[in-house]
Design an enzyme around this catalytic site. Structure first.
Site, PDB file in Angstrom:
ATOM      1  N   LYS A 119       1.118  -1.643   0.039  1.00  0.00           N
ATOM      2  CA  LYS A 119       0.277  -0.212  -0.022  1.00  0.00           C
ATOM      3  C   LYS A 119       1.073   1.126  -0.504  1.00  0.00           C
ATOM      4  CE  LYS A 119      -4.055   2.290   2.975  1.00  0.00           C
ATOM      5  NZ  LYS A 119      -4.559   1.436   3.630  1.00  0.00           N
TER       6      LYS A 119
ATOM      7  N   SER B 289      -9.798   1.476   2.509  1.00  0.00           N
ATOM      8  CA  SER B 289      -8.568   2.448   1.649  1.00  0.00           C
ATOM      9  C   SER B 289      -7.770   1.597   0.720  1.00  0.00           C
ATOM     10  CB  SER B 289      -8.256   3.543   2.917  1.00  0.00           C
ATOM     11  OG  SER B 289      -7.653   2.772   3.562  1.00  0.00           O
TER      12      SER B 289
ATOM     13  N   SER C 135      -9.961  -1.090   6.644  1.00  0.00           N
ATOM     14  CA  SER C 135      -9.467  -0.617   5.742  1.00  0.00           C
ATOM     15  C   SER C 135      -8.326  -2.054   5.012  1.00  0.00           C
ATOM     16  CB  SER C 135      -8.525  -0.190   5.513  1.00  0.00           C
ATOM     17  OG  SER C 135      -9.452   1.686   5.240  1.00  0.00           O
TER      18      SER C 135
HETATM   19  N1  GLN Z   1     -13.111   3.660   5.540  1.00  0.00           N
HETATM   20  C1  GLN Z   1     -12.531   4.461   7.048  1.00  0.00           C
HETATM   21  C2  GLN Z   1     -12.610   5.367   7.378  1.00  0.00           C
HETATM   22  O1  GLN Z   1     -12.387   6.257   6.349  1.00  0.00           O
HETATM   23  C3  GLN Z   1     -11.638   3.336   7.832  1.00  0.00           C
HETATM   24  C4  GLN Z   1     -10.907   3.369   7.010  1.00  0.00           C
HETATM   25  C5  GLN Z   1      -9.304   2.730   7.233  1.00  0.00           C
HETATM   26  O2  GLN Z   1      -9.288   1.692   8.370  1.00  0.00           O
HETATM   27  N2  GLN Z   1      -8.526   3.266   7.170  1.00  0.00           N
HETATM   28  O3  GLN Z   1     -12.254   6.338   8.120  1.00  0.00           O
END
Ligand code: GLN
Length: 488
Positions: free
Chosen positions: A84, A159, A183
């Site tokens: 990532k 994400s 994410s």
């Molecule tokens: N979708 C969640 C957010 O927008 C979790 C994102 C994540 O785990 N990095 O914060």
């Protein structure tokens, strides 16, 4: 075909027959091929470099062009890894998919990436993601969305959407991502692969571009549970560069369980009631039956405060993000703008560099932390977090594993939720509680709903990854999800 060698010999004429495609082979199988001399690390590298180079999903932001040195006896045998974009890697663009870090090439490498490289999993490329890991659909990337390989009109989840799509589409044998509120698990679910968020602190955060430091945790995205265990084994460890890192009390074992005799599964009604799509509910209920067929027991278990998790998370995570993102001021890294005076340097750089969702989080977080509101918002959210963690502790007095779907819906259409931040935030309603509690949770494919993958989430007490992986392994075998193969 008798003179075929290497990758071709093992996989046949790729693409023509179902079982000839690299996407159908796990990293552990590739390692076995290397050990048996049927395949070399260089052949795997070349083939995956070609596959990654043909990415049409926008899963990759950067690809390595040089085959790295891998020690002959390295445990991961040179099977390359997609990483990532928020993991800092020396000399390689590492921008967390943000314009504000465009062009930034860190002078050091994140501990997790370094450990995996040493174990024999060199970096194949950097994967697309929601900017600073804020999002659930990968549509917040400054470099465009990623397409879901099961249906390119749909999101891969976020994400870690690039990592999930790359593994699901066979553009990488395996990948790492980060999970702050879901994410890793949610994109794994939407792409039909395995995603594991380990216990908070087991993997070092050193070199991960921070979103919300008390929640961020790195973990594997893989084609099966065994691969997840294999990657995790080489990621965990106490790191003097991260004072919150604990390491893991036991070595991560390769899971072998085929039965679930005596394992008590808890279904929290608060997370499995209204709000699940019918197709998701069907797969979930079928999974509960399978658990019982394998000898496990299923009972209801209360998580009475989990309904407040999303509200608490969207105070805590933005608050921490607003502090972490204060460092991007145009002075030290990445993008720089302004007309010469210091204030305009800050303002213009941040105005141009951050996308709309990141700005929304900074405003939310700064507000929640401001004098006079701190106790009412941040302080209160921390108390809710403590209560949610206590709910899990008492649930684990009567069950070993908590089981829910990973996401209330299958992959949704690109664009469907972009104008509705609340709908987007609710994508993580089933994963955020475990993040707040800091406990490990894994998503495995449970089946299909109208041709799209449904993820099943299993969660267990802190540091019980070995038991969690065993349970996931037994269930995975029984489910026998065909992965990419069922895409035809
Ligand atoms: N979708 C969640 C957010 O927008 C979790 C994102 C994540 O785990 N990095 O914060």
């Amino acid at each position: 075909m008798s003179e075929a060698t290497g990758f071709e010999a093992v996989f046949g004429d790729r693409g023509d027959t179902d079982d000839a495609r690299p996407v159908d082979h796990t990293a552990a199988e590739l390692i076995d091929h290397v050990r048996a001399g049927r395949l070399s690390a260089a052949e795997i590298w070349d083939d995956y470099q070609r596959l990654a180079g043909a990415d049409t999903l926008n899963a990759y932001l950067w690809r390595a062009d040089e085959a790295p040195e891998v020690a002959a006896n390295a445990p991961l045998a040179g099977v390359p890894l997609a990483v990532k974009d928020l993991f800092c890697t020396e000399g390689v663009p590492s921008a967390a998919a943000s314009k504000i870090l465009e062009g930034y090439r860190p002078p050091y490498t994140a501990t997790a990436v370094e450990r995996l490289r040493e174990a024999g999993a060199p970096m194949l490329g950097k994967t697309n993601m929601d900017e600073f890991a804020m999002g659930s659909s990968n549509e917040n990337s400054a470099f465009g969305p990623v397409k879901n390989p099961w249906d390119e009109s749909r999101v891969p989840g976020g994400s870690s959407g690039g990592s999930a799509a790359a593994v699901a589409a066979g553009l990488a044998p395996w990948a790492i991502g980060t999970d702050t509120g879901g994410s890793i698990r949610q994109p794994a679910a939407l792409c039909g692969i395995v995603g594991l968020k380990p216990t908070y602190g087991t993997v070092s955060r050193y070199g991960m571009i921070a979103f919300a430091s008390s929640l961020d945790q790195a973990g594997p995205l893989t084609r099966d549970v065994t691969d997840a265990a294999l990657l995790l084994r080489h990621m965990v460890g106490r790191d003097p560069c991260d004072s919150t890192s604990t390491g893991h009390p036991e070595e991560i074992a390769l899971p072998s369980a085929e039965r679930l005799d005596g394992v008590r599964f808890g279904v929290p009604p608060e997370l499995t009631g209204d709000g699940l799509e019918p197709g998701v509910r069907e797969v979930f209920e079928a999974t509960l039956k399978r658990i019982e067929e394998l000898g496990g027991s299923v009972q209801e278990v209360g998580l009475p405060h989990s309904g407040h998790a999303i509200s608490a998370y969207y105070v805590i995570a933005p608050a921490e993000a607003s502090a972490n993102l204060a460092r991007f001021d145009g002075v030290r890294y990445g993008h720089r703008a302004g007309n010469g005076d210091l204030l305009s340097l800050y303002e213009q750089t941040r105005e141009e560099g951050f996308g709309p969702e990141v700005k929304r989080r900074i405003m939310l977080g700064t507000y929640a932390l401001s004098s006079g509101y701190y106790d009412a918002y941040y302080g209160r959210a921390q108390k809710v977090r403590t209560t949610i963690a206590a709910d899990f502790r008492s649930a684990f007095e009567s069950v070993d594993v908590i089981v829910t779907p990973t996401s209330p819906t299958v992959a949704f259409a690109l664009g469907e939720r972009v104008d509705d931040p609340l709908a987007m935030y609710l994508s993580d309603v089933l994963t955020v509680p475990m993040s707040l509690a800091g406990i490990p949770a894994i998503s495995i494919p449970g089946g299909l709903s109208d041709g799209l993958p449904v993820g099943i989430q299993l969660a267990s007490p802190a540091f019980s990854e070995n038991r969690l992986l065993d349970a996931a392994h037994a269930l995975e075998r029984a489910i026998d999800f065909k992965g990419a193969r069922s895409r035809g």
